[in-house]
Write a protein that holds these residues in place. Structure first.
Motif, PDB file in Angstrom:
ATOM      1  N   ASP A  87      -9.958  -8.521 -11.618  1.00  0.00           N
ATOM      2  CA  ASP A  87     -11.044  -7.570 -11.330  1.00  0.00           C
ATOM      3  C   ASP A  87     -11.138  -7.310  -9.837  1.00  0.00           C
ATOM      4  O   ASP A  87     -10.441  -7.934  -9.033  1.00  0.00           O
ATOM      5  CB  ASP A  87     -12.372  -8.143 -11.857  1.00  0.00           C
ATOM      6  CG  ASP A  87     -13.458  -7.085 -12.025  1.00  0.00           C
ATOM      7  OD1 ASP A  87     -13.142  -5.873 -11.976  1.00  0.00           O
ATOM      8  OD2 ASP A  87     -14.634  -7.472 -12.196  1.00  0.00           O
ATOM      9  N   GLY A  94     -18.787 -12.582  -3.899  1.00  0.00           N
ATOM     10  CA  GLY A  94     -20.042 -13.127  -4.415  1.00  0.00           C
ATOM     11  C   GLY A  94     -20.098 -13.215  -5.937  1.00  0.00           C
ATOM     12  O   GLY A  94     -20.579 -14.206  -6.493  1.00  0.00           O
ATOM     13  N   THR A  95     -19.578 -12.181  -6.588  1.00  0.00           N
ATOM     14  CA  THR A  95     -19.603 -12.175  -8.061  1.00  0.00           C
ATOM     15  C   THR A  95     -18.791 -13.339  -8.617  1.00  0.00           C
ATOM     16  O   THR A  95     -19.206 -14.000  -9.577  1.00  0.00           O
ATOM     17  CB  THR A  95     -19.041 -10.840  -8.592  1.00  0.00           C
ATOM     18  OG1 THR A  95     -19.833  -9.780  -8.064  1.00  0.00           O
ATOM     19  CG2 THR A  95     -19.068 -10.784 -10.110  1.00  0.00           C
TER      20      THR A  95
HETATM   21  C1  PRP Z   1     -17.029  -4.805  -9.039  1.00  0.00           C
HETATM   22  C2  PRP Z   1     -16.475  -5.954  -9.859  1.00  0.00           C
HETATM   23  C3  PRP Z   1     -17.444  -7.069  -9.590  1.00  0.00           C
HETATM   24  C4  PRP Z   1     -17.969  -6.784  -8.209  1.00  0.00           C
HETATM   25  C5  PRP Z   1     -17.284  -7.617  -7.165  1.00  0.00           C
HETATM   26  O1  PRP Z   1     -17.869  -3.997  -9.770  1.00  0.00           O
HETATM   27  O2  PRP Z   1     -16.380  -5.621 -11.224  1.00  0.00           O
HETATM   28  O3  PRP Z   1     -18.490  -7.058 -10.518  1.00  0.00           O
HETATM   29  O4  PRP Z   1     -17.709  -5.406  -7.939  1.00  0.00           O
HETATM   30  O5  PRP Z   1     -17.872  -7.463  -5.884  1.00  0.00           O
HETATM   31  P1  PRP Z   1     -18.179  -8.732  -4.952  1.00  0.00           P
HETATM   32  O6  PRP Z   1     -16.883  -9.467  -4.730  1.00  0.00           O
HETATM   33  O7  PRP Z   1     -18.691  -8.135  -3.661  1.00  0.00           O
HETATM   34  O8  PRP Z   1     -19.217  -9.578  -5.631  1.00  0.00           O
HETATM   35  P2  PRP Z   1     -18.360  -2.548  -9.230  1.00  0.00           P
HETATM   36  O9  PRP Z   1     -19.669  -2.712  -8.527  1.00  0.00           O
HETATM   37  O10 PRP Z   1     -17.289  -1.890  -8.451  1.00  0.00           O
HETATM   38  O11 PRP Z   1     -18.656  -1.720 -10.530  1.00  0.00           O
HETATM   39  P3  PRP Z   1     -17.633  -1.218 -11.676  1.00  0.00           P
HETATM   40  O12 PRP Z   1     -16.496  -2.194 -11.723  1.00  0.00           O
HETATM   41  O13 PRP Z   1     -18.485  -1.243 -12.890  1.00  0.00           O
HETATM   42  O14 PRP Z   1     -17.201   0.179 -11.327  1.00  0.00           O
END
Ligand code: PRP
Ligand code: ZN
Length: 283
Positions: free
Chosen positions: A155, A161-162
């Motif tokens: 991903d 952070g996620t």
């Molecule tokens: C992405 C990915 C994670 C997050 C990671 O989602 O799926 O949830 O960002 O970011 P971080 O490393 O700063 O925590 P995104 O907000 O791009 O949404 P989407 O994948 O649904 O388009």
């Protein structure tokens, strides 16, 4: 009239609109719907999910678009990448539960990997000779291991952070991504001309980002040494001051080098150093 597709919400939406705004294109964000129109520029804005943007530009429903390189790579859409925009930096990475005993890529053999990017992932796995199952999930991929529906994920990672909050660790970074401006490869001459004029503006905005305008007074006998520290676009402007033995010098510096350079300039006797905001850089 040219039509641009941008993300309706999410990480690239605000910065895409900010780029257009800084380029002098007025878009009324309050009345944002599916389709908007710039007040002072021959531009229509189509608000879409990021995943849909590459194909919509490839089939000509939009002429240009702003989207993550990750989506362009995933869709393999027939579009031209016209500019890298310097925002929305992230990477597509493999991550595993932190106690998974990860010991290298071969760990993924026989595992299930959850992702919204099956195209990029399958290509990577086959290049690396790894036999894993790919499970496509279109959102909240990061909860798949804890939910028992996958062993690992592939991903977007930005801050990380996620991953941390889901007990995952990044183990392989596969694709570095940022926002890119894409275009349909067969634009009409008229649309190409509008795109060129838009690019002239956005290039000036992007060039100015992360840079500061700096001016100071320096002893005339130190000009050569100061020029070593401050190589500007062509060369810095040096003007004699009324006070004998002093010059005024103007230049542009990268913000992340600013304090280091200011210290060196002070050591050479620079005085009255002013650092100013840069709005546009037109080279
Ligand atoms: C992405 C990915 C994670 C997050 C990671 O989602 O799926 O949830 O960002 O970011 P971080 O490393 O700063 O925590 P995104 O907000 O791009 O949404 P989407 O994948 O649904 O388009
Ligand atoms: Zn998305």
């Amino acid at each position: 009239m040219i039509r641009i597709a941008i993300q309706s919400k999410g990480r690239l939406n605000e910065e895409s609109l900010a780029l257009l705004r800084d380029a002098g294109v007025k878009i009324d964000d309050q009345k944002r719907k599916f389709l908007g129109r710039a007040a002072n520029y021959p531009l229509e804005v189509l608000y879409l999910r990021d995943d849909d943007i590459p194909e919509v530009v490839a089939d000509g429903s939009a002429d240009i678009g702003i989207v993550g390189l990750n989506e362009v790579a995933e869709k393999g859409a027939d579009v031209d990448i016209v500019r890298h925009l310097g925002f929305g930096g992230c990477r597509l990475s493999l991550a595993v539960p932190k106690d998974a005993g990860y010991n290298g890529l071969q760990w993924f053999n026989g595992k299930i990997i959850a992702t919204s990017y099956p195209g990029v992932l399958k290509k990577f796995l086959s290049e690396q000779g790894i036999q894993a199952s790919v499970r496509v999930i279109m959102g909240s991929v990061e909860i798949a291991p804890a939910a028992g529906i996958a062993d690992a994920i592939f991903d977007i990672v930005s801050s990380g952070g996620t991953l941390v909050s889901n007990g995952l660790v990044e183990v392989e970074s596969v694709l570095k991504s940022e926002a890119v401006l894409i275009a349909n490869p067969s634009l009409s001459d008229e649309k190409r001309a509008i795109l060129d004029s838009l690019l002239f503006r956005t290039d000036a905005v992007i060039d100015s980002r992360g840079k500061k305008y700096i001016l100071m007074n320096i002893p005339s006998d130190k000009v050569d040494e100061v020029l070593q520290i401050l190589p500007a676009m062509r060369s810095p402007t040096v003007m004699p001051l009324a006070a004998e033995g002093w010059c005024s010098l103007h230049s542009v510096v990268k913000e992340d080098e600013l304090w280091d350079k200011v210290e060196k300039l002070k050591a050479l006797g620079a005085e009255g150093i002013l650092v100013l905001q840069l709005d546009k850089v037109i080279e």
